[in-house]
Design an enzyme around this catalytic site. Structure first.
Site, PDB file in Angstrom:
ATOM      1  N   CYS A  75       2.350   5.968   8.617  1.00  0.00           N
ATOM      2  CA  CYS A  75       2.166   6.421   7.240  1.00  0.00           C
ATOM      3  C   CYS A  75       2.921   7.704   6.893  1.00  0.00           C
ATOM      4  O   CYS A  75       3.522   7.783   5.807  1.00  0.00           O
ATOM      5  CB  CYS A  75       0.687   6.527   6.899  1.00  0.00           C
ATOM      6  SG  CYS A  75      -0.400   6.948   8.248  1.00  0.00           S
TER       7      CYS A  75
ATOM      8  N   ARG B 184      -0.763   5.443  21.325  1.00  0.00           N
ATOM      9  CA  ARG B 184      -2.064   6.096  21.216  1.00  0.00           C
ATOM     10  C   ARG B 184      -2.625   6.304  22.620  1.00  0.00           C
ATOM     11  O   ARG B 184      -2.618   5.386  23.441  1.00  0.00           O
ATOM     12  CB  ARG B 184      -3.032   5.266  20.360  1.00  0.00           C
ATOM     13  CG  ARG B 184      -2.553   5.125  18.914  1.00  0.00           C
ATOM     14  CD  ARG B 184      -3.477   4.330  18.036  1.00  0.00           C
ATOM     15  NE  ARG B 184      -2.909   4.150  16.701  1.00  0.00           N
ATOM     16  CZ  ARG B 184      -3.457   3.403  15.745  1.00  0.00           C
ATOM     17  NH1 ARG B 184      -4.614   2.787  15.978  1.00  0.00           N
ATOM     18  NH2 ARG B 184      -2.879   3.293  14.560  1.00  0.00           N
TER      19      ARG B 184
ATOM     20  N   GLN C 274       2.490  -2.798  15.410  1.00  0.00           N
ATOM     21  CA  GLN C 274       1.596  -3.198  14.327  1.00  0.00           C
ATOM     22  C   GLN C 274       2.434  -3.668  13.147  1.00  0.00           C
ATOM     23  O   GLN C 274       3.468  -3.069  12.840  1.00  0.00           O
ATOM     24  CB  GLN C 274       0.727  -2.000  13.918  1.00  0.00           C
ATOM     25  CG  GLN C 274      -0.354  -2.315  12.910  1.00  0.00           C
ATOM     26  CD  GLN C 274      -1.345  -1.173  12.795  1.00  0.00           C
ATOM     27  OE1 GLN C 274      -2.245  -1.031  13.600  1.00  0.00           O
ATOM     28  NE2 GLN C 274      -1.165  -0.336  11.792  1.00  0.00           N
TER      29      GLN C 274
ATOM     30  N   ASP D 244       2.728  -3.045  10.240  1.00  0.00           N
ATOM     31  CA  ASP D 244       2.258  -2.000   9.348  1.00  0.00           C
ATOM     32  C   ASP D 244       2.896  -2.141   7.972  1.00  0.00           C
ATOM     33  O   ASP D 244       4.066  -2.505   7.850  1.00  0.00           O
ATOM     34  CB  ASP D 244       2.607  -0.635   9.956  1.00  0.00           C
ATOM     35  CG  ASP D 244       1.565   0.412   9.639  1.00  0.00           C
ATOM     36  OD1 ASP D 244       0.642   0.103   8.872  1.00  0.00           O
ATOM     37  OD2 ASP D 244       1.684   1.536  10.155  1.00  0.00           O
TER      38      ASP D 244
ATOM     39  N   HIS E 244       2.701  -0.157   3.818  1.00  0.00           N
ATOM     40  CA  HIS E 244       2.125   0.838   2.915  1.00  0.00           C
ATOM     41  C   HIS E 244       2.572   0.555   1.492  1.00  0.00           C
ATOM     42  O   HIS E 244       3.754   0.286   1.259  1.00  0.00           O
ATOM     43  CB  HIS E 244       2.518   2.256   3.337  1.00  0.00           C
ATOM     44  CG  HIS E 244       1.929   2.656   4.645  1.00  0.00           C
ATOM     45  ND1 HIS E 244       2.605   2.537   5.843  1.00  0.00           N
ATOM     46  CD2 HIS E 244       0.703   3.144   4.963  1.00  0.00           C
ATOM     47  CE1 HIS E 244       1.834   2.944   6.833  1.00  0.00           C
ATOM     48  NE2 HIS E 244       0.676   3.319   6.327  1.00  0.00           N
TER      49      HIS E 244
ATOM     50  N   LYS F 218     -11.941   1.730   3.907  1.00  0.00           N
ATOM     51  CA  LYS F 218     -11.083   0.611   4.269  1.00  0.00           C
ATOM     52  C   LYS F 218     -11.861  -0.695   4.286  1.00  0.00           C
ATOM     53  O   LYS F 218     -13.088  -0.710   4.337  1.00  0.00           O
ATOM     54  CB  LYS F 218     -10.447   0.847   5.635  1.00  0.00           C
ATOM     55  CG  LYS F 218     -11.446   1.008   6.770  1.00  0.00           C
ATOM     56  CD  LYS F 218     -10.742   1.220   8.114  1.00  0.00           C
ATOM     57  CE  LYS F 218     -11.752   1.363   9.240  1.00  0.00           C
ATOM     58  NZ  LYS F 218     -11.113   1.436  10.565  1.00  0.00           N
TER      59      LYS F 218
ATOM     60  N   HIS G 253      -2.850   1.448   2.872  1.00  0.00           N
ATOM     61  CA  HIS G 253      -2.403   1.064   4.211  1.00  0.00           C
ATOM     62  C   HIS G 253      -2.868  -0.364   4.452  1.00  0.00           C
ATOM     63  O   HIS G 253      -4.039  -0.682   4.207  1.00  0.00           O
ATOM     64  CB  HIS G 253      -3.021   1.973   5.281  1.00  0.00           C
ATOM     65  CG  HIS G 253      -2.883   3.438   5.012  1.00  0.00           C
ATOM     66  ND1 HIS G 253      -2.092   4.265   5.785  1.00  0.00           N
ATOM     67  CD2 HIS G 253      -3.453   4.235   4.067  1.00  0.00           C
ATOM     68  CE1 HIS G 253      -2.179   5.502   5.328  1.00  0.00           C
ATOM     69  NE2 HIS G 253      -2.995   5.520   4.286  1.00  0.00           N
TER      70      HIS G 253
END
Length: 555
Positions: free
Chosen positions: A206, A235, A253, A255, A257, A338, A382
């Protein structure tokens, strides 16, 4: 068996903690998913473990000893059918005892990953799986599936760095709220003061996407802006929690946005939920549940009023989606509420996969704006459809147990030869080349188009009996088995066995569309009809057409 890719290994040694190559299993989080080992239990306890929950409910009238089971003793399994070294019982003798949705011969993704040569783990990089060619094929197909849908949902793919300075993470709020899960990196040599700055591997995409948005002035007419990113994330998970592909330190991921105006939020969330439904139906996974995760009880940024507005927007979108949903109080991200999508696999286990997160905080921290009649700060959404691709692969590995849909399979077709004549081997080699990557003669040395079909085709030219070759092909779970002998060379045709192809009904419909009623002659070694799908005799063009239709139909 030959193919351009490296030879596969079927060794299970690394799963058992033995290794001669340095490859070792990733640490296990859920011991209950491992095959049971032989133990020092009494015979009664051991048989109760083998017979399952139905027998365990029968309580003995007195202390259990050999031959003493209390009233109505359960039927004893003959010892010759038991296999305590692998922790399983012969499935032919336990089919009546096992639950229909949990077959006794089901393996978890770690065992299947070794058996099917999909991935390994190594102590040199704990929690970072190494994908072998077949595993990489599945991984890239999942990415291709999502990329093919991006234009329909308005996403543009971007590429962002893996390393950012500490200052960026402080600005985003990750340093104060997520620092313990991040990998810090110190670079440079004192030749330059700036090189001594502290860096961190990114756990999320992000902040980088915020930098892309801020790179120039944005008009309200441009919104919504949708970025997608497959970059690797890191992570710092606790070493004891690492497990196969489900709990890792390095992962990818899908991902995304979305930067939009406040009045566009509801429609964007509804669209994202439709994206999730489309992909999950294509992969034939589910059912799944929706959960609204609200403001954390501790460690969050932003005012209570802003959080309430964000949560109300998500509730409105969930109500309009037509799906039932529940609330998870205090389970939101530190920057916003979320929607979590929790997938139930065929064994009844639940897994959190997709997520949709609403964020009013990050755009303020990065000073994001849009200009227009009513200038304002964009809302950031997200979203991830599959979530961690590694974790989703683990779910698919356990669901399909090696019997992959044709479009996703790393072992789509194998050619078995009958005899060793030069004509048979030459014809089989040519068919393998044409089926793997059909190249028109007019192309010559011109580059093939990006959309040109390519398939995984192996060959088995060994001097072995057809029965032995067939056994090997079925053990390796090829979707299509092609047999070529002298009759096929003369007739310019192929005998094909589709019995291992999933989705039997849909596959039969495609076969009948290409060549209605096509059947191969009955052979002594293989049956012409296995699991309802007959063997067929097709020419090269018809075979290519069937393979293309299987892929386009996601079968």
């Amino acid at each position: 068996m030959t193919r351009a890719s490296p030879m596969r290994s079927t060794s299970h040694q690394w799963l058992l903690g033995k290794s001669t190559t340095g490859a070792v299993p990733l640490k296990v989080l859920h011991p209950s998913r491992l095959p049971r080992r032989s133990c020092s239990c009494t015979p009664v306890q051991r048989e109760q473990q083998e017979l399952g929950p139905k027998v365990q409910q029968v309580k003995p009238a007195r202390r259990a000893t050999r031959g003493s089971y209390g009233p109505e003793p359960p039927k004893k399994i003959p010892r010759k059918t038991q296999n305590f070294s692998r922790g399983r019982t012969n499935p032919t003798n336990t089919s009546k005892l096992a639950k229909p949705d949990t077959p006794p011969d089901t393996l978890d993704h770690r065992a299947l990953g070794a058996e099917l040569s999909l991935f390994i783990g190594d102590t040199s990089s704990p929690g970072s799986p190494l994908f072998q060619p077949d595993g990489a094929h599945i991984f890239q197909k999942l990415q291709a599936l999502l990329r093919a849908q991006y234009p329909s949902f308005g996403f543009q793919e971007v590429i962002t760095p893996n390393l950012y300075k500490e200052d960026l993470w402080r600005q985003s709020g990750h340093w104060d709220n997520y620092k313990d899960a991040m990998f810090a990196v110190k670079g440079g040599t004192a030749l330059n003061d700036d090189d001594n700055a502290r860096y961190s591997l990114k756990p999320m995409n992000c902040p980088g996407h915020c930098l892309l948005y801020k790179s120039r002035n944005r008009s309200w007419r441009e919104l919504p802006i949708r970025y997608a990113d497959f970059a690797a994330l890191h992570r710092n998970e606790v070493s004891g929690s690492l497990s196969g592909l489900t709990r890792v330190r390095r992962f990818h991921q899908d991902d995304g946005h979305i930067f939009c105006t406040p009045d566009q939020v509801r429609q964007e969330i509804i669209s994202t939920l439709k994206f999730v439904e489309l992909v999950y139906n294509t992969l034939r996974v589910g059912p799944y549940k929706l959960f609204l995760s609200t403001k954390p009880f501790h460690e969050f940024i932003g005012s209570d009023e802003t959080w309430k507005i964000a949560e109300d927007q998500l509730k409105d979108a969930l109500n309009q989606s037509g799906h039932t949903w529940s609330v998870k109080a205090g389970e939101g991200a530190f920057y916003g509420p979320k929607i979590d999508i929790v997938l139930t696999d065929k064994h009844g286990k639940e897994h959190q996969t997709a997520t949709i997160q609403l964020d009013f905080q990050l755009p303020k921290r990065f000073g994001l704006q849009y200009v227009g009649q009513e200038p304002g700060i964009p809302v950031m959404i997200h979203r991830a459809i599959l979530g961690s691709l590694e974790r989703f692969m683990a779910l698919l590995i356990e669901q399909f147990q090696g019997h992959w849909p044709f479009w996703l399979s790393p072992r789509q077709l194998t050619i078995l030869t009958v005899g060793e004549s030069a004509e048979v081997l030459a014809y089989a080699s040519e068919m393998a080349k044409q089926l793997a990557c059909p190249i028109p003669a007019t192309y010559g040395l011109k580059p093939l188009p990006l959309s040109h079909p390519r398939y995984n085709v192996d060959t088995d030219f060994r001097n072995e009996t057809l029965a032995k070759k067939l056994l090997g092909a079925k053990t390796k779970k090829y979707n299509i088995i092609c047999i070529i002998g002298e009759k096929n060379v003369k007739g310019k045709c192929l005998d094909l066995d589709f019995s291992a192809q999933p989705m039997e009904k849909e596959t039969l419909q495609i076969l009948n569309r290409v060549k209605p009623g096509a059947r191969s002659p009955r052979q002594k070694i293989i049956s012409t009809k296995v699991r309802g799908i007959p063997g067929v005799k097709l020419n090269l063009y018809e075979t290519q057409l069937v393979m293309k239709m299987l892929c386009e139909s996601y079968l």
